[in-house]
Scaffold this motif. Structure first.
Motif, PDB file in Angstrom:
ATOM      1  N   TYR A 105      -1.888  -6.351  17.675  1.00 60.35           N
ATOM      2  CA  TYR A 105      -2.844  -5.404  17.112  1.00 60.35           C
ATOM      3  C   TYR A 105      -2.364  -4.815  15.783  1.00 60.35           C
ATOM      4  N   GLY A 106      -3.335  -4.669  14.881  1.00 58.04           N
ATOM      5  CA  GLY A 106      -3.027  -4.046  13.600  1.00 58.04           C
ATOM      6  C   GLY A 106      -2.548  -2.620  13.762  1.00 58.04           C
ATOM      7  N   SER A 107      -3.084  -1.921  14.755  1.00 63.75           N
ATOM      8  CA  SER A 107      -2.678  -0.539  14.984  1.00 63.75           C
ATOM      9  C   SER A 107      -1.257  -0.435  15.523  1.00 63.75           C
ATOM     10  N   ASP A 108      -0.686  -1.562  15.977  1.00 64.36           N
ATOM     11  CA  ASP A 108       0.706  -1.582  16.423  1.00 64.36           C
ATOM     12  C   ASP A 108       1.669  -1.996  15.318  1.00 64.36           C
ATOM     13  N   SER A 109       1.156  -2.362  14.156  1.00 68.18           N
ATOM     14  CA  SER A 109       2.019  -2.886  13.093  1.00 68.18           C
ATOM     15  C   SER A 109       2.583  -1.756  12.235  1.00 68.18           C
ATOM     16  N   ILE A 110       3.850  -1.923  11.866  1.00 66.80           N
ATOM     17  CA  ILE A 110       4.553  -0.967  11.009  1.00 66.80           C
ATOM     18  C   ILE A 110       4.985  -1.691   9.746  1.00 66.80           C
ATOM     19  N   VAL A 111       4.600  -1.176   8.589  1.00 67.14           N
ATOM     20  CA  VAL A 111       5.011  -1.730   7.297  1.00 67.14           C
ATOM     21  C   VAL A 111       6.116  -0.854   6.732  1.00 67.14           C
ATOM     22  N   SER A 112       7.229  -1.498   6.395  1.00 64.53           N
ATOM     23  CA  SER A 112       8.377  -0.771   5.846  1.00 64.53           C
ATOM     24  C   SER A 112       8.765  -1.361   4.500  1.00 64.53           C
ATOM     25  N   ILE A 113       9.128  -0.508   3.561  1.00 64.10           N
ATOM     26  CA  ILE A 113       9.580  -0.933   2.229  1.00 64.10           C
ATOM     27  C   ILE A 113      10.740  -0.040   1.822  1.00 64.10           C
ATOM     28  N   GLY A 114      11.721  -0.633   1.148  1.00 67.58           N
ATOM     29  CA  GLY A 114      12.845   0.153   0.654  1.00 67.58           C
ATOM     30  C   GLY A 114      13.921  -0.754   0.105  1.00 67.58           C
ATOM     31  N   PRO A 115      15.075  -0.196  -0.247  1.00 59.12           N
ATOM     32  CA  PRO A 115      16.170  -1.020  -0.749  1.00 59.12           C
ATOM     33  C   PRO A 115      16.549  -2.107   0.247  1.00 59.12           C
ATOM     34  N   ALA A 116      17.089  -3.215  -0.256  1.00 56.35           N
ATOM     35  CA  ALA A 116      17.450  -4.339   0.597  1.00 56.35           C
ATOM     36  C   ALA A 116      18.360  -3.889   1.729  1.00 56.35           C
ATOM     37  N   GLY A 117      17.977  -4.252   2.945  1.00 56.42           N
ATOM     38  CA  GLY A 117      18.771  -3.894   4.114  1.00 56.42           C
ATOM     39  C   GLY A 117      18.378  -2.589   4.766  1.00 56.42           C
TER      40      GLY A 117
END
Length: 290
Positions: A142-154
């Motif tokens: 489900y899309g509502s279960d998805s988490i998008v994360s962005i940041g420095p490598a690692g």
């Protein structure tokens, strides 16, 4: 798909007003599959689109792990057989089919949606299978279960609850290889140069993170992780640069729209894959020889 040739170009000459002959000169098959993403389809699609499946069996009843990356080796594309029953009187098997493109999209409610495009050599066999395999129990993601994360490598950081939608494209750019002597059917499906795309719609808040990342051209890592029940899907982009953003109104929110392609989804500096897909499910290796 059937391609025909006729002598219609000569109609109107020598007292003829229509074509006098038409013949089959080429044939192929195409696949367009749209629907809700479940854990089996996720593994099957990425195995035959990307061309690899690093499989690690789990300890029953724990799920198995499949890690998919682009196959950079030479040679024809992997193919598979697809059987379908459209009605009681229309049952067919499409042989030598290759998966060329997968598009996944996730929103704030409902299933992650999957679009699959494929192509094949034009071999279709009518008739029912002698015995159908047992279908797996579908565990939808489900899309509502998805988490998008962005940041420095690692160390990517979750952007929840700001991500309004996402779309991930995996295009293997496969094509049919024809040459003199092949007859009406292609010799094989040829690999292309893979193309990976990512689209994110992120609501603006009081921070300037997205604007600063674009302004400074900061190397980043991004992940999309969806866990629904015992099944999970994780897409990892270890080295991206946000090329630009567009500001617009999305669902009454001011939001950044980010479009990344082959110019901004990069191979890691120390080597490795530009994108990795990990699927946890109860299915065994998809590319095992049978």
């Amino acid at each position: 798909t059937l391609f025909r040739s006729s002598d219609y170009a000569y109609a109107g000459k020598n007292g003829r007003s229509a074509a006098t002959e038409s013949r089959l000169i080429a044939q192929s098959t195409t696949l367009n599959l749209n629907g809700r993403l479940d854990d089996f389809l996720a593994g099957w699609g990425f195995a035959f689109c990307m061309g690899t499946d690093a499989y690690t069996p789990g300890t029953d009843p724990a799920p198995h792990t499949h890690i998919f990356t682009w196959d950079d080796t030479d040679g024809p594309s992997l193919t598979t057989n697809i059987y379908g029953e459209d009605s009681s009187g229309l049952k067919r098997k499409w042989s030598d089919m290759a998966i060329s493109q997968i598009v996944l999209s996730g929103a704030n409610k409902g299933s992650i949606m999957m679009k699959v495009t494929g192509l094949g050599l034009g071999t279709v066999t009518d008739g029912a299978m002698t015995a159908l395999p047992t279908l797996p129990t579908a565990q939808y993601l489900y899309g509502s279960d998805s988490i998008v994360s962005i940041g420095p490598a690692g160390t990517p950081v979750s952007l929840s609850p700001r991500v309004l939608s996402w779309e991930a494209t995996f295009d293997a750019a496969k094509e049919l290889f024809r040459a003199v002597g092949c007859g009406t059917k292609p010799y094989f499906v040829r690999k292309g140069i893979p193309l990976t795309k990512l689209k994110l719609v992120i609501a603006v808040d009081t921070t300037t993170d997205v604007r600063d990342w674009v302004k400074n051209q900061t190397p980043l890592e991004a992940t999309i992780a969806a866990t629904s029940g015992a099944a999970s899907l994780t897409i990892t982009y270890p080295n991206i640069i946000l090329p630009k953003y567009e500001l617009s109104e999305q669902d009454k929110y001011t939001a950044y729209t980010l479009d990344l392609d082959q110019e901004s989804i990069l191979q890691p500096t120390g080597g490795g894959d530009a994108v990795t897909v990990t699927v946890l499910n109860t299915d065994v290796a998809y590319l095992a020889t049978v």
